[in-house]
Design a protein around this motif. Structure first.
Motif, PDB file in Angstrom:
ATOM      1  N   TYR A 103       0.844  -1.203   0.000  1.00 20.17           N
ATOM      2  CA  TYR A 103       0.000   0.000   0.000  1.00 20.17           C
ATOM      3  C   TYR A 103       0.877   1.249   0.000  1.00 20.17           C
ATOM      4  CZ  TYR A 103      -3.417   3.431   1.553  1.00 20.17           C
ATOM      5  OH  TYR A 103      -4.216   4.538   1.651  1.00 20.17           O
TER       6      TYR A 103
ATOM      7  N   ALA B  12       8.670   5.698   0.326  1.00 18.50           N
ATOM      8  CA  ALA B  12       7.316   6.244   0.146  1.00 18.50           C
ATOM      9  C   ALA B  12       7.402   7.700  -0.313  1.00 18.50           C
ATOM     10  CB  ALA B  12       6.529   6.123   1.448  1.00 18.50           C
TER      11      ALA B  12
ATOM     12  N   TYR C  40      10.978   8.504  13.409  1.00 20.60           N
ATOM     13  CA  TYR C  40       9.684   8.997  13.885  1.00 20.60           C
ATOM     14  C   TYR C  40       9.617   8.886  15.404  1.00 20.60           C
ATOM     15  CZ  TYR C  40       7.864   8.627   9.088  1.00 20.60           C
ATOM     16  OH  TYR C  40       7.642   8.774   7.747  1.00 20.60           O
TER      17      TYR C  40
ATOM     18  N   ARG D 206       7.211   0.972   9.356  1.00 18.02           N
ATOM     19  CA  ARG D 206       6.862  -0.332   8.791  1.00 18.02           C
ATOM     20  C   ARG D 206       6.579  -1.320   9.913  1.00 18.02           C
ATOM     21  NH1 ARG D 206      11.198  -1.250   6.157  1.00 18.02           N
ATOM     22  NH2 ARG D 206      10.472  -0.637   4.104  1.00 18.02           N
TER      23      ARG D 206
HETATM   24  N1  LIG Z   1       4.709   9.393   7.083  1.00 21.56           N
HETATM   25  C1  LIG Z   1       4.144   8.240   6.701  1.00 21.56           C
HETATM   26  N2  LIG Z   1       2.808   8.153   6.516  1.00 21.56           N
HETATM   27  C2  LIG Z   1       2.236   6.983   6.161  1.00 21.56           C
HETATM   28  N3  LIG Z   1       2.894   5.844   5.966  1.00 21.56           N
HETATM   29  C3  LIG Z   1       4.235   5.866   6.127  1.00 21.56           C
HETATM   30  C4  LIG Z   1       4.925   7.052   6.496  1.00 21.56           C
HETATM   31  N4  LIG Z   1       6.245   6.772   6.600  1.00 21.56           N
HETATM   32  C5  LIG Z   1       6.383   5.469   6.303  1.00 21.56           C
HETATM   33  N5  LIG Z   1       5.177   4.918   6.005  1.00 21.56           N
HETATM   34  C6  LIG Z   1       4.926   3.522   5.663  1.00 21.56           C
HETATM   35  O1  LIG Z   1       5.872   2.735   6.369  1.00 21.56           O
HETATM   36  C7  LIG Z   1       6.392   1.689   5.549  1.00 21.56           C
HETATM   37  C8  LIG Z   1       7.884   1.843   5.381  1.00 21.56           C
HETATM   38  O2  LIG Z   1       8.152   3.033   4.645  1.00 21.56           O
HETATM   39  P1  LIG Z   1       9.298   3.113   3.522  1.00 21.56           P
HETATM   40  O3  LIG Z   1       9.394   1.816   2.774  1.00 21.56           O
HETATM   41  O4  LIG Z   1       9.079   4.332   2.734  1.00 21.56           O
HETATM   42  O5  LIG Z   1      10.558   3.260   4.470  1.00 21.56           O
HETATM   43  P2  LIG Z   1      12.076   3.395   4.077  1.00 21.56           P
HETATM   44  O6  LIG Z   1      12.590   4.544   4.883  1.00 21.56           O
HETATM   45  O7  LIG Z   1      12.251   3.451   2.604  1.00 21.56           O
HETATM   46  O8  LIG Z   1      12.630   2.067   4.691  1.00 21.56           O
HETATM   47  P3  LIG Z   1      13.647   0.998   4.066  1.00 21.56           P
HETATM   48  O9  LIG Z   1      14.908   1.743   3.903  1.00 21.56           O
HETATM   49  O10 LIG Z   1      13.689  -0.055   5.108  1.00 21.56           O
HETATM   50  O11 LIG Z   1      13.025   0.542   2.787  1.00 21.56           O
HETATM   51  C9  LIG Z   1       5.631   1.769   4.243  1.00 21.56           C
HETATM   52  O12 LIG Z   1       4.515   0.907   4.314  1.00 21.56           O
HETATM   53  C10 LIG Z   1       5.176   3.218   4.187  1.00 21.56           C
HETATM   54  O13 LIG Z   1       3.991   3.327   3.440  1.00 21.56           O
END
Ligand SMILES: Nc1ncnc2c1ncn2[C@@H]1O[C@H](COP(=O)(O)OP(=O)(O)OP(=O)(O)O)[C@@H](O)[C@H]1O
Length: 441
Positions: free
Chosen positions: A21, A64, A209, A284
């Protein structure tokens, strides 16, 4: 026998809590999205985006944010199709078979052309094919390279792609750039200077966060995912008969909402957010705890998700993560993990490599495994760190030698013992007492 059912008393849209999602709105990342916007802004003017590096721990919204910002740029490009010719591609370097420049270049080629991945060529040839594909497409091309650190030392693509125009690898009408994403700050520091200077014009840090931000993220998801769960702007709530619920903010706008749920007890979201914030502030992980808590309530036939489900979910997820990490680790790293676990149990952690090595030798003797020298053993402590099982911290050494490292487990000690005991070779080890037997204890 439990029957399958096509509805759930708990979930309305369970998929909203799954990894696939993609939220289009990340209010907790307004500043980071603004920085990213500035890096991509030249693309909207048709002169190519800056190369940008997004870094921060896992689950901080880096991917994201990149995807949401690129969709905005794409929407802008569609409106301005006369002026802006934009192509984007997303490539995760994480999968095991992608951790070389060759494979990354072949995936980019595949994403750009829709052809199958070229195999059996020399790396230079595949790079040429990738640049040729870019020449055919033309215009602004933005490549997201996620988990870029898994490319390790093989930095050819990281050197060539950002310098493609300067080096005439592409024609004048092509403007390629990279959005690099990584969890590993050390990796970036260790890049060769020539790659470091050519790779990134800009960098954006995603700091972890806190519990309040995680609650906001969870409430927005929960309102979509769970039955009988709603967020109503407070000024739309009927002032006469104010219904039960919690008044919350769900974004950075200052607008208040009434959060009501007939399925989640009031303490679940604050608890899940607190558990994840204490750990690494990983969104996540928080979302996963909430989904698992719902699944457990469903499984037990309960009609509400409570704190007990959230705690059970946390233990379950953590256990799965340890089992998964064990699968990725070498036998020697398993031994290092066993030794560190014993030292956690005896209250000695955080602990330096030398005492861990003592316990390691003792465990290795008991299970009749090879014993490495101390220097090579330290590589396996680093392996535990990379897998998120342990954390190593640099501490100032005494009068002799440079900096020393202290290690401690990053996973619950009880879960560590449980998973180790489930591994055939450690079944008979008495983790409670083994550290007392170590040489020099
Ligand atoms: N501010 C936010 N609002 C809504 N959902 C969020 C938010 N931040 C993260 N998520 C959700 O948390 C999950 C992890 O986010 P994401 O994959 O973007 O993290 P990342 O920093 O790229 O981590 P990684 O490096 O481990 O891939 C996803 O499902 C994303 O949709």
């Amino acid at each position: 026998m439990t029957q399958f059912s096509n509805t759930s008393p708990i979930f309305q849209r369970e998929e909203v809590l799954r990894e696939e999602y993609h939220p289009d709105n990340l209010p907790e990342r307004t500043d980071e999205m603004e920085d990213l916007h500035m890096s991509l802004a030249p693309a909207a003017r048709g002169v190519g985006a800056n190369n940008v590096f997004l870094h921060g721990k896992a689950g901080q919204g880096k991917t994201a944010a990149a995807k949401a910002k690129l969709s905005e740029l794409q929407a802008h490009a569609e409106e301005e199709s006369d002026h802006l010719d934009l192509t984007t591609a997303y490539v995760s370097c994480e999968s095991h078979d992608l951790s070389t420049s060759y494979k990354a270049a072949s995936r980019i080629y595949q994403e750009l052309t829709g052809n199958s991945r070229p195999t059996g060529y020399a790396t230079d040839v595949v790079m040429d094919m990738m640049f040729e594909a870019m020449n055919e497409i033309g215009g602004t091309i933005i490549i997201v390279l996620d988990e870029i650190d898994t490319l390790g030392d093989d930095d050819r693509i990281l050197y060539s792609l950002p310098r493609a125009r300067a080096q005439d690898y592409v024609e004048d009408h092509v403007f390629p750039s990279i959005i690099g994403i990584s969890n590993d700050l050390q990796w970036r520091d260790n890049l060769s200077p020539k790659v470091k200077s050519s790779l990134y014009d800009d960098s954006v840090l995603f700091s972890p966060y806190d519990a309040t931000q995680l609650q906001q993220i969870l409430r927005r998801r929960a309102a979509k995912a769970f039955r009988d769960t709603e967020l109503t702007p407070i000024d739309e709530v009927d002032a006469d008969g104010v219904p039960e619920g919690t008044v919350v903010e769900i974004d950075q706008s200052g607008q208040e909402y009434l959060f009501q749920s007939g399925v989640l007890t009031d303490d679940v979201i604050p608890l899940v957010a607190a558990l994840s914030a204490q750990d690494t502030g990983d969104a996540r992980q928080a979302i996963k705890y909430l989904r698992k808590a719902g699944e457990l309530a469903d499984k037990h036939g309960d009609d509400q998700v409570g704190a007990e489900h959230a705690r059970e979910a946390q233990a379950l997820v953590e256990r799965e993560a340890v089992v998964e990490a064990m699968r990725e680790m070498t036998t020697q790293a398993h031994l290092a993990f066993a030794a560190l676990t014993a030292l956690e149990l005896s209250g000695d952690a955080p602990v330096r490599a030398k005492p861990i090595y003592g316990v390691y030798k003792s465990v290795a003797s008991r299970i009749d495994a090879d014993k490495l020298g101390q220097r090579r053993f330290k590589d396996h402590l680093r392996e535990l760190d990379m897998q998120g099982i342990a954390e190593g911290e640099k501490v100032t050494a005494g009068s002799i030698g440079g900096p020393a490292w202290e290690y401690q487990l990053q996973v619950d000690t009880e879960i560590a013992v449980e998973v180790l005991k489930d591994t055939a070779r450690f079944t008979d080890i008495d983790f409670e007492h083994i550290s007392a037997d170590r040489p020099n204890a």
